[in-house]
Write an enzyme that holds these catalytic residues in place. Structure first.
Site, PDB file in Angstrom:
ATOM      1  N   ASP A   1      -5.837  11.909   4.348  1.00  0.00           N
ATOM      2  CA  ASP A   1      -7.006  11.024   4.900  1.00  0.00           C
ATOM      3  C   ASP A   1      -7.726  12.039   5.090  1.00  0.00           C
ATOM      4  OD1 ASP A   1      -8.573   8.784   4.280  1.00  0.00           O
ATOM      5  OD2 ASP A   1      -7.499   8.096   6.448  1.00  0.00           O
TER       6      ASP A   1
ATOM      7  N   ASP B   1     -13.959  10.129   0.770  1.00  0.00           N
ATOM      8  CA  ASP B   1     -12.531   9.563   1.848  1.00  0.00           C
ATOM      9  C   ASP B   1     -11.580   9.551   0.727  1.00  0.00           C
ATOM     10  OD1 ASP B   1     -11.350   8.252   2.919  1.00  0.00           O
ATOM     11  OD2 ASP B   1     -12.177   6.313   3.312  1.00  0.00           O
TER      12      ASP B   1
END
EC number: 3.4.23.-
Length: 485
Positions: free
Chosen positions: A87, A285
């Protein structure tokens, strides 16, 4: 799978105390390569809301789950195996404790991702009880910060700080590699930053500069790679172009850049969308399965593609048979253009079908609502991205899908930024972004957007029933459409 795809999985991250980067090519570059791998997620919108080597590069192969990317590491002495979500939108590494409320239930919730038992590690050390991470839908984890030994990509990090979730509502541990200023203890308690994974690699001499490059490969590939401390020129097309990262609330905390244009192309026509929403602040992201764009742009895309949109779930659907057609969405960032083929935007929806019998696929672009737009995996698969935290820059190029070529260049220290990259002249910087803190996934406004149903979602039907768990959620949605509830 990791050994099969090791050539695909090198990511260079080289960190040297905030200095600029220069090109270095040598027999043993300072990089760390990590494989990343894919794993299936049945409902990416719901999932997004839940999670919003002396060789001086460190690379790791990534598991490509069609909608999420994982990497395998070991933590502690002896090593305890973990599968963590990669992430870029958060900054803490965290995992569930073996005796956590979630892992102790009767559903074997932590079997796949693994868990960590502090009492079983001789190198565990307690730091504080300040770990408290939450996501857009209210899920998250509460517990301790600790330090221990991490083995990643063939390299070892000692005394790495990480979070342990003792009370958790998320079974997936996370490998957050964002800005240290986005760490939980900073946002929640106003404490100083600690050296998270990329920074710790620099401090311990594994890489030279706090930077890494990410190559997810295409939707059909099982693996991709992240390369800490360098770039792999065999994994992208053309040249890397460098853009400034935008500040969020006056500081660098997330990978936000300026999106200046969106265009639609098919065999019959080309259309460049005009919108008051552009230029727009967009967050890169990897922890978001889908791409979330300003509503006005999404409405135009849906209209041109005749997307069936279901407002309550925030999901759009298209016939799967569109895969292979000459349809593209092109994103412009002042100068660089990244083209995403329709094949990369159609996600498996199980046995969900349109009433004419055609299989329905989830469309990988959805409305952002009132939140900052997010370029998630349905965009990132088509882009090779260098995240240069040390210099607050992003370098980007179109990905070279399924490339078996490797040419790894070390990111060193100096004024020239990323190897083989050029600065974009006069980049747009007049965008405003509101930070959301540590999260993985979708904007919170995505489910209440005003984007209309361009094509009736009632055209969907359940098709042939299947008992597979990964299709259950979507099948229930389909039945809901049919019954008109």
């Amino acid at each position: 799978m990791r050994h099969i795809f090791s050539l695909l999985s090198i990511v260079c991250l080289m960190v040297k105390h905030g200095a600029c980067l220069t090109l270095h090519q040598r027999d043993v570059p300072a990089v760390v390569s990590l494989d990343i791998k894919r794993s299936i997620v049945s409902d990416p919108v719901v999932r997004d809301r839940v999670r919003r080597k002396r060789d001086k590069t460190i690379g790791q192969t990534l598991d490509n789950a069609e909608t999420l990317y994982f990497c395998n590491v070991t933590l502690g002495t002896p090593g305890q195996a973990l599968r963590l979500v990669l992430d870029t939108g958060s900054s803490d590494l965290w995992c569930n404790a073996a005796n956590s409320t979630l892992c102790s239930d009767s559903n074997d919730s932590c079997n796949i991702s693994g868990s960590y038992d502090p009492s079983s590690s001789s190198t565990y050390a307690y730091v504080s009880s300040d770990f408290n991470i939450s996501y857009a839908d209210g899920t998250g984890a509460v517990g301790d910060y600790a330090t221990d030994i991490l083995h990643i990509g063939g390299s070892t990090l000692r005394n790495l700080q990480f979070g342990i979730g003792y009370s958790s509502t998320s079974s997936e541990g996370v490998l957050g590699i964002g800005y240290p200023s986005n760490e939980v203890q900073v946002g929640q308690y106003g404490k100083d930053t600690y050296p998270n994974l990329p920074r710790a690699m620099v401090d311990q001499g594994l890489i030279n500069s706090n930077a890494y490059s990410l190559w997810l490969n295409d939707l059909e590939s099982n693996t991709g790679s992240i390369l800490f401390g360098g770039v792999n020129t065999g994994k992208y097309l053309g040249e890397l172009q460098t853009l400034p990262i935008q500040k969020v609330n006056g500081r660098y905390s997330e990978f936000v850049i300026a999106l200046t244009g969106v265009a639609f192309d098919s065999e019959s026509h080309h259309k460049t969308y005009s919108s008051d929403a552009l230029p727009a602040a967009v967050l890169l992201d990897s922890g978001s399965s889908l791409t979330y764009l300003p509503d006005s742009i999404v409405e135009n895309i849906y209209r041109d593609l005749n997307v069936a949109y279901e407002p309550s779930s925030g999901v759009g659907y298209l016939p799967c048979k569109l895969a292979g057609n000459n349809i593209n969405i092109t994103y412009t960032f002042s100068s660089p253009n990244i083209t995403v083929m329709i094949d990369e935007l159609l996600l498996d929806a199980g046995d969900l079908r349109f009433r004419d019998g055609a299989r329905a696929c989830i469309f990988g672009i959805v409305p952002a609502g009132d939140s900052t737009a997010v370029l998630g995996d349905t965009f990132l698969r088509s882009a090779y991205v260098v995240y240069d935290i040390a210099n607050n820059e992003i370098s980007i190029a179109n990905t070279n899908f399924n490339s078996t070529e490797d040419n790894i260049l070390e990111i060193g220290v100096g004024p020239d930024s990323v190897p083989s990259a050029t600065q974009v002249s006069h980049p747009v910087t007049s965008v405003v972004a509101d930070g959301s803190g540590a999260r993985i996934g979708a904007p919170t406004g995505a489910s209440s957007t005003t984007v209309p149903s361009i094509s009736s979602a009632g055209a969907l039907s359940a098709g042939v029933a299947r008992a597979d768990k990964q299709y259950l959620a979507i099948a229930l949605i389909a039945v809901w459409f049919v019954l008109g509830l």
